[in-house]
Scaffold this motif. Sequence first.
Motif, PDB file in Angstrom:
ATOM      1  N   SER A  98       0.996  -1.118  -0.128  1.00 22.82           N
ATOM      2  CA  SER A  98       0.040  -0.061   0.247  1.00 22.82           C
ATOM      3  C   SER A  98       0.820   1.187   0.078  1.00 22.82           C
ATOM      4  CB  SER A  98      -1.002   0.110   1.114  1.00 22.82           C
ATOM      5  OG  SER A  98      -0.210   0.087   2.148  1.00 22.82           O
ATOM      6  N   LEU A  99       1.995   1.291   0.797  1.00 18.26           N
ATOM      7  CA  LEU A  99       2.901   2.382   0.885  1.00 18.26           C
ATOM      8  C   LEU A  99       3.457   2.335  -0.595  1.00 18.26           C
ATOM      9  CD1 LEU A  99       5.431   3.393   3.463  1.00 18.26           C
ATOM     10  CD2 LEU A  99       6.273   3.400   0.966  1.00 18.26           C
ATOM     11  N   LEU A 100       3.932   1.295  -1.456  1.00 17.80           N
ATOM     12  CA  LEU A 100       4.554   1.384  -2.712  1.00 17.80           C
ATOM     13  C   LEU A 100       3.447   2.204  -3.609  1.00 17.80           C
ATOM     14  CD1 LEU A 100       6.092  -1.931  -2.838  1.00 17.80           C
ATOM     15  CD2 LEU A 100       7.313   0.144  -2.769  1.00 17.80           C
ATOM     16  N   GLU A 101       2.239   1.544  -3.762  1.00 21.82           N
ATOM     17  CA  GLU A 101       1.158   2.029  -4.508  1.00 21.82           C
ATOM     18  C   GLU A 101       0.807   3.556  -4.178  1.00 21.82           C
ATOM     19  OE1 GLU A 101      -0.877  -2.324  -4.742  1.00 21.82           O
ATOM     20  OE2 GLU A 101      -1.732  -0.936  -3.307  1.00 21.82           O
ATOM     21  N   LYS A 102       0.711   3.990  -2.919  1.00 19.18           N
ATOM     22  CA  LYS A 102       0.559   5.292  -2.501  1.00 19.18           C
ATOM     23  C   LYS A 102       1.325   6.324  -3.224  1.00 19.18           C
ATOM     24  CE  LYS A 102       0.198   8.532   1.592  1.00 19.18           C
ATOM     25  NZ  LYS A 102       0.388   8.453   2.986  1.00 19.18           N
ATOM     26  N   HIS A 103       2.525   6.041  -3.379  1.00 20.44           N
ATOM     27  CA  HIS A 103       3.721   6.778  -3.877  1.00 20.44           C
ATOM     28  C   HIS A 103       3.981   6.680  -5.291  1.00 20.44           C
ATOM     29  CE1 HIS A 103       4.654   8.967  -0.065  1.00 20.44           C
ATOM     30  NE2 HIS A 103       4.313   7.695   0.654  1.00 20.44           N
ATOM     31  N   LEU A 104       3.262   5.811  -6.071  1.00 21.69           N
ATOM     32  CA  LEU A 104       3.656   5.630  -7.391  1.00 21.69           C
ATOM     33  C   LEU A 104       2.244   6.018  -8.287  1.00 21.69           C
ATOM     34  CD1 LEU A 104       5.605   2.167  -7.303  1.00 21.69           C
ATOM     35  CD2 LEU A 104       6.407   4.390  -7.786  1.00 21.69           C
ATOM     36  N   SER A 105       2.569   6.705  -9.166  1.00 22.73           N
ATOM     37  CA  SER A 105       1.083   7.239 -10.044  1.00 22.73           C
ATOM     38  C   SER A 105       0.613   5.893 -10.765  1.00 22.73           C
ATOM     39  CB  SER A 105       1.473   8.193 -10.932  1.00 22.73           C
ATOM     40  OG  SER A 105       2.663   8.011 -11.749  1.00 22.73           O
ATOM     41  N   GLY A 106      -0.827   6.195 -10.920  1.00 24.44           N
ATOM     42  CA  GLY A 106      -1.414   5.091 -11.641  1.00 24.44           C
ATOM     43  C   GLY A 106      -1.580   3.827 -10.996  1.00 24.44           C
ATOM     44  N   GLU A 107      -1.887   2.760 -11.749  1.00 27.53           N
ATOM     45  CA  GLU A 107      -2.199   1.596 -11.134  1.00 27.53           C
ATOM     46  C   GLU A 107      -0.767   0.607 -11.438  1.00 27.53           C
ATOM     47  OE1 GLU A 107      -5.994  -0.025 -12.448  1.00 27.53           O
ATOM     48  OE2 GLU A 107      -7.067   1.459 -11.253  1.00 27.53           O
ATOM     49  N   VAL A 108       0.402   0.925 -10.557  1.00 28.36           N
ATOM     50  CA  VAL A 108       1.372   0.108 -10.967  1.00 28.36           C
ATOM     51  C   VAL A 108       1.341  -1.058 -10.311  1.00 28.36           C
ATOM     52  CG1 VAL A 108       3.848   0.288 -10.631  1.00 28.36           C
ATOM     53  CG2 VAL A 108       2.730   2.218 -11.170  1.00 28.36           C
ATOM     54  N   ALA A 109       1.949  -2.076 -11.017  1.00 35.80           N
ATOM     55  CA  ALA A 109       1.889  -3.542 -10.283  1.00 35.80           C
ATOM     56  C   ALA A 109       3.242  -3.528  -9.111  1.00 35.80           C
ATOM     57  CB  ALA A 109       2.117  -4.794 -11.231  1.00 35.80           C
ATOM     58  N   VAL A 110       2.881  -3.838  -8.011  1.00 34.02           N
ATOM     59  CA  VAL A 110       4.034  -3.717  -7.167  1.00 34.02           C
ATOM     60  C   VAL A 110       4.081  -5.071  -6.285  1.00 34.02           C
ATOM     61  CG1 VAL A 110       3.892  -1.239  -6.680  1.00 34.02           C
ATOM     62  CG2 VAL A 110       2.749  -2.702  -5.046  1.00 34.02           C
ATOM     63  N   VAL A 111       5.057  -5.774  -6.073  1.00 28.87           N
ATOM     64  CA  VAL A 111       5.459  -6.953  -5.253  1.00 28.87           C
ATOM     65  C   VAL A 111       6.438  -6.612  -3.853  1.00 28.87           C
ATOM     66  CG1 VAL A 111       6.481  -9.177  -5.195  1.00 28.87           C
ATOM     67  CG2 VAL A 111       5.021  -8.494  -7.072  1.00 28.87           C
ATOM     68  N   ARG A 112       5.885  -7.054  -2.860  1.00 29.82           N
ATOM     69  CA  ARG A 112       6.738  -6.700  -1.773  1.00 29.82           C
ATOM     70  C   ARG A 112       7.332  -8.190  -1.520  1.00 29.82           C
ATOM     71  NH1 ARG A 112       4.167  -5.955   4.384  1.00 29.82           N
ATOM     72  NH2 ARG A 112       6.035  -6.070   5.571  1.00 29.82           N
ATOM     73  N   ALA A 113       8.660  -8.252  -1.447  1.00 34.74           N
ATOM     74  CA  ALA A 113       9.437  -9.425  -1.019  1.00 34.74           C
ATOM     75  C   ALA A 113      10.341  -9.179   0.225  1.00 34.74           C
ATOM     76  CB  ALA A 113      10.367  -9.736  -2.090  1.00 34.74           C
ATOM     77  N   MET A 114      10.578 -10.154   0.856  1.00 34.06           N
ATOM     78  CA  MET A 114      11.351 -10.108   1.964  1.00 34.06           C
ATOM     79  C   MET A 114      12.361 -11.623   2.039  1.00 34.06           C
ATOM     80  SD  MET A 114      11.778  -9.070   4.966  1.00 34.06           S
ATOM     81  CE  MET A 114      13.353  -9.252   5.543  1.00 34.06           C
ATOM     82  N   PRO A 115      13.540 -10.989   1.399  1.00 35.54           N
ATOM     83  CA  PRO A 115      14.694 -12.140   1.329  1.00 35.54           C
ATOM     84  C   PRO A 115      15.388 -12.173   2.714  1.00 35.54           C
ATOM     85  CG  PRO A 115      15.191 -10.161   0.431  1.00 35.54           C
ATOM     86  CD  PRO A 115      13.875  -9.879   1.050  1.00 35.54           C
ATOM     87  N   ASN A 116      16.119 -13.304   2.747  1.00 36.10           N
ATOM     88  CA  ASN A 116      17.123 -13.081   3.814  1.00 36.10           C
ATOM     89  C   ASN A 116      18.545 -13.274   3.575  1.00 36.10           C
ATOM     90  OD1 ASN A 116      17.405 -15.819   3.367  1.00 36.10           O
ATOM     91  ND2 ASN A 116      16.465 -16.544   5.085  1.00 36.10           N
ATOM     92  N   THR A 117      19.509 -13.135   4.572  1.00 39.48           N
ATOM     93  CA  THR A 117      20.937 -12.755   4.068  1.00 39.48           C
ATOM     94  C   THR A 117      21.607 -14.046   3.266  1.00 39.48           C
ATOM     95  OG1 THR A 117      21.541 -13.490   6.357  1.00 39.48           O
ATOM     96  CG2 THR A 117      21.496 -11.060   5.752  1.00 39.48           C
ATOM     97  N   PRO A 118      21.187 -15.160   3.603  1.00 36.00           N
ATOM     98  CA  PRO A 118      21.837 -16.314   2.815  1.00 36.00           C
ATOM     99  C   PRO A 118      21.504 -16.278   1.218  1.00 36.00           C
ATOM    100  CG  PRO A 118      20.777 -17.254   4.657  1.00 36.00           C
ATOM    101  CD  PRO A 118      20.438 -15.709   4.511  1.00 36.00           C
ATOM    102  N   ALA A 119      20.630 -15.425   0.930  1.00 32.76           N
ATOM    103  CA  ALA A 119      20.754 -14.855  -0.593  1.00 32.76           C
ATOM    104  C   ALA A 119      22.090 -14.679  -1.066  1.00 32.76           C
ATOM    105  CB  ALA A 119      19.809 -13.739  -0.748  1.00 32.76           C
ATOM    106  N   LEU A 120      22.923 -14.013  -0.229  1.00 31.08           N
ATOM    107  CA  LEU A 120      24.252 -13.591  -0.766  1.00 31.08           C
ATOM    108  C   LEU A 120      25.161 -14.519  -1.014  1.00 31.08           C
ATOM    109  CD1 LEU A 120      25.048 -11.211   2.411  1.00 31.08           C
ATOM    110  CD2 LEU A 120      24.105 -10.637   0.084  1.00 31.08           C
ATOM    111  N   VAL A 121      24.778 -16.244  -0.671  1.00 31.37           N
ATOM    112  CA  VAL A 121      25.411 -17.254  -1.040  1.00 31.37           C
ATOM    113  C   VAL A 121      24.524 -18.131  -1.877  1.00 31.37           C
ATOM    114  CG1 VAL A 121      27.248 -17.153   0.735  1.00 31.37           C
ATOM    115  CG2 VAL A 121      24.935 -18.390   1.035  1.00 31.37           C
ATOM    116  N   SER A 122      23.528 -17.386  -2.522  1.00 30.59           N
ATOM    117  CA  SER A 122      22.449 -18.003  -3.474  1.00 30.59           C
ATOM    118  C   SER A 122      21.712 -19.128  -2.595  1.00 30.59           C
ATOM    119  CB  SER A 122      23.009 -18.702  -4.561  1.00 30.59           C
ATOM    120  OG  SER A 122      23.718 -17.734  -5.143  1.00 30.59           O
ATOM    121  N   ARG A 123      21.488 -19.139  -1.326  1.00 31.54           N
ATOM    122  CA  ARG A 123      20.850 -20.291  -0.454  1.00 31.54           C
ATOM    123  C   ARG A 123      19.770 -19.276   0.212  1.00 31.54           C
ATOM    124  NH1 ARG A 123      23.481 -24.860   0.498  1.00 31.54           N
ATOM    125  NH2 ARG A 123      21.425 -25.590   1.322  1.00 31.54           N
ATOM    126  N   GLY A 124      19.241 -18.407  -0.096  1.00 31.80           N
ATOM    127  CA  GLY A 124      18.406 -17.555   0.424  1.00 31.80           C
ATOM    128  C   GLY A 124      16.716 -17.947   0.490  1.00 31.80           C
TER     129      GLY A 124
END
Length: 264
Positions: A98-124
């Motif tokens: 909702s925050l992303l959509e509020k600050h982007l004009s129009g009906e922009v498609a947004v995705v909220r993602a929550m990764p973790n630090t093992p992504a740094l070694v491709s094991r996230g």
Amino acid sequence: MIAIIGGGKMGEALLAGLLATGYEPNQVLVTEPDSERAAELRERYQVAAVPLAESARRAATLVLAIKPQDMVELLDELSGDLGSDTLVISIAAGITTSLLEKHLSGEVAVVRAMPNTPALVSRGMTAVSGGAHTGEAQLDHAESLLRAVGDVVRVPERHMDTVTAISGSGPAYFYFIAETMIEAGVAMGMTRDAAKKLVTQTISGAAAMLGDAAAHPVVLREAVTSPGGTTAAAVRELERHGVRTAFTDAIEAARERSRQLSEG
């Protein structure tokens, strides 16, 4: 074209992951305000480092890999340059769709993602949630991109604070356990290197078994726990000290803090 906005550790991890899984350097843009860091990424990965407005105009997908406190300013700057079909993926903790959509004009498609630090070694481990204007195909695309740094699960956004508490903060819990086990080994006379090797491989092996096995963790634990044996004695002490309750309370505390951060 994909643009990664922010060239920090997580942004670079995703950049490296995309290139390792089949994307060509000319398919990825990077926007990084630190000119030295931008030059470093350009030289290391042979990708174009461009200003924010150019990324917004050229890319069909933007991945926002910046600090949460910088997000609103960046969204307001981006808003006028986005195309109607642009997909915006945020990997900043606590930033709601909702925050992303509020600050982007129009009906922009947004995705909220929550990764973790093992992504740094491709094991996230990354959880994703779509916004009000995000369709299945766009969520599928976001998942495909984020698999470049590990596994992905789709969850309703109301569970994102729990995701943060379990997998976002989760690596720290295991590091805490590892630290404790290593120090116990040292206190009992082992060298630190030997204790670390034992603990690291034990955690890695146990995680592999947990991931591969259809059995519940309780079944796997019981398979190690012989009646009257060493493991039984250890587990009895953990239960006596309320470790299970402490972990549950810790995860609940992390979830509540995530909610507070999400609400600003």
